[in-house]
Design a protein around this motif. Structure first.
Motif, short mmCIF file in Angstrom:
data_model
loop_
_atom_site.label_atom_id
_atom_site.label_comp_id
_atom_site.label_asym_id
_atom_site.label_seq_id
_atom_site.Cartn_x
_atom_site.Cartn_y
_atom_site.Cartn_z
N TYR A 169 0.85 -1.19 0.00
CA TYR A 169 0.00 0.00 0.00
C TYR A 169 0.89 1.24 0.00
CZ TYR A 169 -3.67 -3.12 1.82
OH TYR A 169 -4.56 -4.13 2.01
N THR A 170 0.39 2.31 -0.60
CA THR A 170 1.01 3.62 -0.49
C THR A 170 -0.07 4.56 0.02
OG1 THR A 170 2.54 3.18 -2.30
CG2 THR A 170 2.21 5.49 -1.70
N LEU A 171 0.29 5.32 1.04
CA LEU A 171 -0.69 6.14 1.74
C LEU A 171 -0.11 7.52 1.97
CD1 LEU A 171 -3.36 6.01 3.44
CD2 LEU A 171 -1.97 5.14 5.30
N ASN A 172 -0.86 8.57 1.65
CA ASN A 172 -0.46 9.95 1.93
C ASN A 172 -1.25 10.43 3.14
OD1 ASN A 172 1.29 10.09 -0.30
ND2 ASN A 172 -0.43 10.54 -1.64
N VAL A 173 -0.54 10.87 4.18
CA VAL A 173 -1.19 11.27 5.43
C VAL A 173 -0.70 12.67 5.82
CG1 VAL A 173 -1.50 10.70 7.87
CG2 VAL A 173 -1.32 8.88 6.19
N SER A 174 -1.63 13.53 6.14
CA SER A 174 -1.29 14.88 6.59
C SER A 174 -0.54 14.80 7.91
CB SER A 174 -2.55 15.72 6.77
OG SER A 174 -2.26 16.92 7.45
N GLU A 175 0.43 15.70 8.08
CA GLU A 175 1.15 15.71 9.35
C GLU A 175 0.26 16.16 10.50
OE1 GLU A 175 4.61 18.26 9.19
OE2 GLU A 175 3.49 19.90 8.35
N GLU A 176 -0.95 16.61 10.20
CA GLU A 176 -1.91 16.99 11.24
C GLU A 176 -3.00 15.94 11.43
OE1 GLU A 176 -3.37 20.88 10.19
OE2 GLU A 176 -1.66 21.83 11.15
N TYR A 187 3.11 -10.84 5.43
CA TYR A 187 3.27 -9.40 5.64
C TYR A 187 2.62 -8.61 4.52
CZ TYR A 187 6.98 -10.28 9.07
OH TYR A 187 7.70 -10.68 10.17
N ALA A 188 2.24 -7.39 4.85
CA ALA A 188 1.89 -6.38 3.85
C ALA A 188 2.76 -5.17 4.17
CB ALA A 188 0.41 -5.99 3.94
N SER A 189 3.28 -4.53 3.15
CA SER A 189 4.07 -3.32 3.39
C SER A 189 3.19 -2.10 3.14
CB SER A 189 5.31 -3.29 2.49
OG SER A 189 4.93 -3.22 1.13
N VAL A 190 3.41 -1.08 3.97
CA VAL A 190 2.64 0.16 3.86
C VAL A 190 3.64 1.31 3.82
CG1 VAL A 190 0.87 1.64 4.88
CG2 VAL A 190 0.74 -0.85 5.19
N GLN A 191 3.70 1.99 2.70
CA GLN A 191 4.52 3.20 2.55
C GLN A 191 3.65 4.38 2.94
OE1 GLN A 191 7.80 3.76 1.30
NE2 GLN A 191 7.49 5.93 1.66
N VAL A 192 4.00 5.05 4.03
CA VAL A 192 3.24 6.21 4.50
C VAL A 192 4.05 7.46 4.16
CG1 VAL A 192 2.20 7.39 6.47
CG2 VAL A 192 2.24 4.87 6.40
N ASN A 193 3.51 8.27 3.27
CA ASN A 193 4.14 9.54 2.90
C ASN A 193 3.49 10.65 3.72
OD1 ASN A 193 5.73 8.33 0.81
ND2 ASN A 193 3.90 8.30 -0.46
N VAL A 194 4.30 11.41 4.42
CA VAL A 194 3.79 12.50 5.25
C VAL A 194 3.62 13.73 4.36
CG1 VAL A 194 4.21 13.96 7.26
CG2 VAL A 194 4.97 11.57 7.26
N VAL A 195 2.42 14.28 4.38
CA VAL A 195 2.11 15.47 3.58
C VAL A 195 2.23 16.68 4.50
CG1 VAL A 195 0.34 16.64 2.21
CG2 VAL A 195 0.56 14.14 2.12
N PRO A 196 3.10 17.64 4.13
CA PRO A 196 3.29 18.79 5.02
C PRO A 196 2.06 19.68 5.08
CG PRO A 196 4.47 19.12 2.96
CD PRO A 196 3.90 17.72 2.92
N ALA A 225 8.64 10.12 5.23
CA ALA A 225 8.00 8.85 4.88
C ALA A 225 8.34 7.76 5.90
CB ALA A 225 8.44 8.40 3.49
N TYR A 226 7.46 6.79 6.00
CA TYR A 226 7.63 5.62 6.85
C TYR A 226 7.35 4.38 6.01
CZ TYR A 226 7.16 8.80 10.84
OH TYR A 226 7.31 9.81 11.74
N LEU A 227 8.10 3.33 6.23
CA LEU A 227 7.81 2.04 5.61
C LEU A 227 7.45 1.07 6.73
CD1 LEU A 227 7.57 0.21 3.17
CD2 LEU A 227 10.01 -0.32 3.41
N LEU A 228 6.20 0.63 6.74
CA LEU A 228 5.71 -0.25 7.79
C LEU A 228 5.53 -1.66 7.23
CD1 LEU A 228 2.84 2.06 9.07
CD2 LEU A 228 5.20 1.97 9.89
N HIS A 229 5.72 -2.66 8.08
CA HIS A 229 5.48 -4.06 7.72
C HIS A 229 4.43 -4.57 8.69
CE1 HIS A 229 8.89 -4.03 5.01
NE2 HIS A 229 9.57 -3.43 5.97
#
Length: 181
Positions: free
Chosen positions: A28-35, A123-132, A107-111
């Protein structure tokens, strides 16, 4: 027949736990606001479990190979958590308020691991991109800039300076518009 009797026997065939539980999506790739709010479900992960009677457990783990990577992986695991919705669905949530800071980590790479009662896992990998957070718009240092220009000024001649300041050392781009725009 003499000396024989009949008895009814009910046989229930059980499904052996012989299948690995697998995530429906492996990456998965996920964009998450820093808030982002603590506890807000950021993503739902679904598992296909062919062994219906096998209870599943979930965790965030790392596949780190060095101390630096392991430290970063531990930080990733601490910033997020998995919350079980059902045996085959889990939410990924933000665990700490100050976790997401784009300037510190973009960014964070989670397993995310799923494991059944017999130790079968995947496992599933999750790439979390932090959106400023760009809620702080740049501001000009003056309300009005007025410059005089001679009509015979050379092309490229210096006319004046316009300055704007933004927070967080953001790079500011300028654009000139004519009054017709």
């Amino acid at each position: 027949t003499p000396g024989a009797s009949n008895v009814k026997v009910r046989v229930r065939v059980l499904d052996p736990n012989d299948n690995v539980p697998e995530f429906a999506v492996k990456a998965y790739t996920l964009n998450v606001s820093e808030e982002a709010a603590i506890g807000l479900p950021l993503l739902t992960l679904t598992v296909i479990n062919r062994d219906q009677s096998s209870p599943l457990e979930y965790s965030i783990e790392s596949e780190a190979s060095s101390d630096t990577v392991e430290s970063a992986a531990a930080e990733s695991a601490a910033a997020f958590s998995v919350v079980k919705q059902s045996n085959t669905k889990v939410y990924l949530t933000l665990d700490r308020a100050s976790s997401l800071n784009y300037k510190k980590r973009a960014a964070y790479l989670l397993h995310v691991k799923v494991i059944d009662q017999d130790g079968l896992y995947s496992y599933a990998s999750v790439q979390v991109n932090v959106v400023p957070n760009f809620s702080f718009s740049p501001r000009f240092t003056q309300d009005i800039y007025a410059y005089e220009l001679y009509e015979n000024a050379k092309l490229g001649a210096f006319i004046g300076k316009v300055e704007a300041l933004g927070l967080d050392d953001a790079q500011i781009a300028y654009r000139l518009y004519t009054s017709a725009d």
